[in-house]
Structures are given as C-alpha cells and as structure tokens.
Scaffold this motif. Sequence first.
Motif, short mmCIF file in Angstrom:
data_model
loop_
_atom_site.label_atom_id
_atom_site.label_comp_id
_atom_site.label_asym_id
_atom_site.label_seq_id
_atom_site.Cartn_x
_atom_site.Cartn_y
_atom_site.Cartn_z
N ALA A 1 0.84 -1.20 0.00
CA ALA A 1 0.00 0.00 0.00
C ALA A 1 0.88 1.25 0.00
O ALA A 1 1.59 1.52 0.96
CB ALA A 1 -0.92 -0.01 1.22
N LEU A 2 0.84 1.97 -1.07
CA LEU A 2 1.65 3.17 -1.22
C LEU A 2 1.25 4.24 -0.21
O LEU A 2 2.09 4.98 0.30
CB LEU A 2 1.53 3.71 -2.65
N GLY A 3 -0.05 4.32 0.10
CA GLY A 3 -0.53 5.33 1.05
C GLY A 3 0.09 5.16 2.43
O GLY A 3 0.41 6.14 3.10
N LEU A 4 0.27 3.92 2.87
CA LEU A 4 0.87 3.67 4.18
C LEU A 4 2.35 4.05 4.18
O LEU A 4 2.86 4.56 5.17
CB LEU A 4 0.71 2.21 4.58
N LEU A 5 3.02 3.81 3.07
CA LEU A 5 4.43 4.21 2.98
C LEU A 5 4.57 5.73 3.01
O LEU A 5 5.45 6.26 3.68
CB LEU A 5 5.07 3.64 1.72
N VAL A 6 3.68 6.42 2.30
CA VAL A 6 3.71 7.89 2.30
C VAL A 6 3.39 8.41 3.70
O VAL A 6 4.03 9.35 4.19
CB VAL A 6 2.73 8.45 1.25
N LEU A 7 2.42 7.81 4.38
CA LEU A 7 2.08 8.20 5.75
C LEU A 7 3.27 7.96 6.67
O LEU A 7 3.58 8.79 7.53
CB LEU A 7 0.86 7.43 6.24
N GLY A 8 3.96 6.85 6.50
CA GLY A 8 5.15 6.57 7.30
C GLY A 8 6.24 7.60 7.09
O GLY A 8 6.88 8.07 8.04
N ILE A 9 6.45 7.99 5.86
CA ILE A 9 7.45 9.02 5.54
C ILE A 9 7.05 10.34 6.19
O ILE A 9 7.88 11.04 6.77
CB ILE A 9 7.62 9.17 4.02
#
Length: 66
Positions: free
Chosen positions: A30-38
């Motif tokens: 999930a790209l959204g979770l990676l962006v949120l993590g960043i």
Amino acid sequence: MIKRLYRLLLLATLLLAALICYLLGQSSGALGLLVLGITLELLFWLQLLSHHTSRHKPNQAEHHKE
C-alpha cells in the motif's frame, strides 16, 4: 518536567507510528501507508531538530547588551 515528558511521549509515538506504517505498507504494497510513514518520520525529525536548535540559540537580550 511534564512538558519534557509529553514531548518525549509525542516523539516516541510519531516514530512508532512511522515504523508501523512502513511495515504494513511494505507487506501489503500500500503506497498510502508508505507515504504516511514518511510523513510521520519527517514530523519526528522536525520536532526533534526544532527542539535542539531552539535550545542552542543565543539569548537575544544578551546579544544587544552594550
């Protein structure tokens, strides 16, 4: 003392949330979770560095003494 404890708790929460988002984002793709993590990690570092730099700024009143 309470303010410092609150700040440490906030920093620990931001870092933990970022790590959880990274792990969940990697396993599910999930790209959204990676962006949120960043984003959460960026907030962590900004909070940490803003505290560090504000603590080491020279006192303006002492600077203007003659």
